[in-house]
Design an enzyme around this catalytic site. Structure first.
Site, PDB file in Angstrom:
ATOM      1  N   CYS B  83       0.829  -1.216   0.000  1.00  0.00           N
ATOM      2  CA  CYS B  83       0.000   0.000   0.000  1.00  0.00           C
ATOM      3  C   CYS B  83       0.857   1.258   0.000  1.00  0.00           C
ATOM      4  CB  CYS B  83      -0.932   0.016   1.198  1.00  0.00           C
ATOM      5  SG  CYS B  83      -1.744  -1.553   1.448  1.00  0.00           S
ATOM      6  N   CYS B 206     -13.085  -0.062   8.248  1.00  0.00           N
ATOM      7  CA  CYS B 206     -12.185  -0.511   7.181  1.00  0.00           C
ATOM      8  C   CYS B 206     -12.306   0.376   5.949  1.00  0.00           C
ATOM      9  CB  CYS B 206     -12.538  -1.932   6.756  1.00  0.00           C
ATOM     10  SG  CYS B 206     -12.630  -3.105   8.118  1.00  0.00           S
ATOM     11  N   SER B 207     -11.174   0.614   5.277  1.00  0.00           N
ATOM     12  CA  SER B 207     -11.226   1.296   3.990  1.00  0.00           C
ATOM     13  C   SER B 207     -11.771   0.320   2.955  1.00  0.00           C
ATOM     14  CB  SER B 207      -9.837   1.805   3.600  1.00  0.00           C
ATOM     15  OG  SER B 207      -8.917   0.747   3.562  1.00  0.00           O
ATOM     16  N   LYS B 330     -10.402   5.964   4.191  1.00  0.00           N
ATOM     17  CA  LYS B 330     -11.721   5.494   4.614  1.00  0.00           C
ATOM     18  C   LYS B 330     -12.843   6.114   3.789  1.00  0.00           C
ATOM     19  CE  LYS B 330     -14.934   3.586   6.698  1.00  0.00           C
ATOM     20  NZ  LYS B 330     -15.540   3.557   5.357  1.00  0.00           N
ATOM     21  N   HIS B 334      -9.476   3.756  -1.278  1.00  0.00           N
ATOM     22  CA  HIS B 334      -8.087   3.300  -1.145  1.00  0.00           C
ATOM     23  C   HIS B 334      -7.695   2.398  -2.323  1.00  0.00           C
ATOM     24  CE1 HIS B 334      -4.367   1.966   0.444  1.00  0.00           C
ATOM     25  NE2 HIS B 334      -4.772   1.000   1.221  1.00  0.00           N
TER      26      HIS B 334
END
Lengths: 131, 386
Positions: B83, B206-207, B330, B334
């Site tokens: 990421c 969670c994203s 978020k 993402h």
């Protein structure tokens, strides 16, 4: 799906719970490595890891990745063994309400998963809460 | 080394973009960055991308981007660091410009995540963890950050409600960001009542899975100042990268991200800044707990105080230190490889005073924090108005 040798190579740590101990600084590790991450010594001894430890932190996973859908929900913990080595283990045969940080666990040998429809069955360590 | 500035920026909409391929997205963001910079040639390209191989069955993506932009014969290089691929790509482009090797470098980040079903996507993402010793136990990314959250709540008596405040804030900010994936405002109760993904993290902690791309053009600062038709150059005054253990279990402390601390220390030093000098930050909130740890490890709050600080509104756009005014991972979404570049695009907008409804007052110095895996790779970049 990957080839059988890949799992075969992992047999010492996955099937026999072998780890490493640095003969120079005493650091214990899972899996064994060529180089001690603490003192850079290459004087690493292969050891049998103890089968007892405690939970440092844990979670219960409800949204599983491919290959683990049938197990969901399942608990996973970071366990510190009595000699200091740390590893990630599923917690099995234990009520989720009985899993807490600090609780004692013992390591057991269980099925991890099956690689695809015609793949091999992979076994390895998991843990059970003792008290 | 030469001073380096961001001159052009480009970003696509973020979301489930069924009608667009990864190459459509990467080309769209890149063209926008090139056009807004006023340059007519590119010396080199870096592409941040995490897992084209599993998400869209395509490797060798950097060559495709150069090809489809019509820039053949120049170097084009893909960077993969989970990421943090975008942030790491930016650092490589920075070095190429600072060293004098190239004058105009395009950095694009892209990820196309919705061409696979969710369980496949979760599986792809889990490859950013230690395959043999985390993935084989069925640990997911929400699972890894849930292990962090459980320990954080245990050590600091933090609550799920405090974690939820991150998601509520970032959705609120995203609602005013036209490019964001989510425009819906959520409440603390929405977060607490959502289905659990990995205890204690629920869906809204969670994203999401996101398609999107973002691009920047880097140039030597002195040459950027002479560009006639470009937007205001923003100086990269600090940029650093650090590494931690790949496996979470091997860390001494599960609630402190050592790579964030190390990268921040170097970036602050390079820029001659301290945490108090930062006016606006875009941090890697892949999960609510990740933002809380980040704002502590970056030095904005003491360890253990980030959850309460967020609940008290100190990270709101008008708070002590505005964090993720763009909506963060978020709320904005993402697209893994694009995230590190999107953060830079958002900060450049802030520092140029062009962030519209999301504008932080008097923003002169901004910080971007991009984290890969469960914190094994981190980049910290400090941008400054000149």
């Amino acid at each position: 799906m990957l080839t059988i040798p890949r799992n075969w190579r992992e047999k010492p740590q996955r099937y026999m719970l072998k780890g490493g101990k640095c003969k120079d600084c005493g650091y214990t590790m899972y899996p064994a490595r060529k180089v001690c991450p603490k003192c850079h010594s290459e004087n690493i001894e292969i050891i049998d890891l103890p089968r007892e430890g405690k939970i440092l932190t844990y979670t219960v996973i409800y949204s599983a990745p491919e290959g683990f859908e049938d197990f969901s929900p399942y608990a996973v913990a970071i366990v510190e063994l009595t000699n200091g080595a740390r590893l990630m283990l599923q917690i099995v045969d234990t009520d989720f309400n009985n899993i807490e940080i600090g609780k004692k666990v013992s390591v057991v040998f269980r099925r991890l998963f099956v690689e695809g429809k015609a793949g091999i069955i992979i076994y390895g360590p998991k843990a059970i809460v003792e008290d | 080394m030469r001073d380096v500035a961001v001159v052009g920026i480009g970003i696509t909409n973020f979301g489930y973009l069924w009608e667009k391929s990864w190459r459509d997205l990467a080309v769209e963001a890149s063209l926008e960055a090139i056009k807004s910079s006023g340059v007519d040639k590119i010396d080199s390209i870096y592409l941040g991308n995490f897992s084209g191989g599993t998400f869209v069955e395509q490797e060798h993506m950097a060559a495709i981007l150069a090809d489809y932009l019509g820039f053949l014969h120049i170097p084009s290089t893909r960077i993969e660091n989970a990421c943090a691929s975008g942030g790491v790509a930016l650092r490589h482009a920075y070095m190429e410009v600072a060293s004098g090797m190239s004058d105009v470098v395009l950095v694009t980040g892209v990820e196309k995540m919705t061409d696979v079903v969710t369980s496949q996507g979760v599986y792809s993402l889990s490859m950013a963890a230690d395959r043999e010793y985390e993935g084989y136990q069925g640990v997911t990314f929400p699972g890894l950050f849930a292990l962090v959250a459980k320990k954080y709540m245990h050590d600091f008596n933090a609550t799920r409600k405090q974690l939820a405040a991150v998601a509520v804030k970032n959705h609120k900010n995203a609602s005013k960001n036209p490019k964001a994936q989510f425009h819906n405002i959520i409440t603390i109760d929405d977060v607490l009542n959502a289905s659990i993904i990995a205890d204690p993290l629920g869906l809204y902690d969670c994203s999401p899975m996101t398609d999107g791309a973002a691009s920047v053009i880097l140039m030597p600062l002195e040459k950027a100042k002479k560009l006639s038709n470009a937007a205001k150059p923003i100086k990269i005054s600090g940029i650093a990268q650090a590494t931690d253990t790949i496996a979470l279990a091997q860390r001494n402390d599960f609630v402190t991200f050592q790579a964030t601390i190390e990268a921040a220390k170097k970036a602050y030093q390079m820029a001659g800044k301290s945490p108090q000098d930062i006016n606006v930050a875009e941090v890697h909130d892949c999960f609510t707990i990740a933002e809380i740890c980040a704002i502590e490890d970056l030095g904005f709050f003491e360890k253990g105080k980030g959850a309460k600080a967020t609940e008290d509104g100190l990270t709101e756009i008008d708070g002590k230190i505005p964090v993720n005014p763009s909506g963060g991972l978020k709320g904005k979404g993402h697209p893994v490889g694009a995230t590190g570049i999107a953060q830079i695009v958002n900060l450049v907008e802030q520092l140029r005073g062009q962030a519209k409804d999301l504008q932080v007052n008097n923003a002169k110095v901004g910080l971007a924090h991009n984290l890969g895996g469960s914190g094994a790779t981190v980049t910290v970049t400090i941008l400054e108005v000149i």
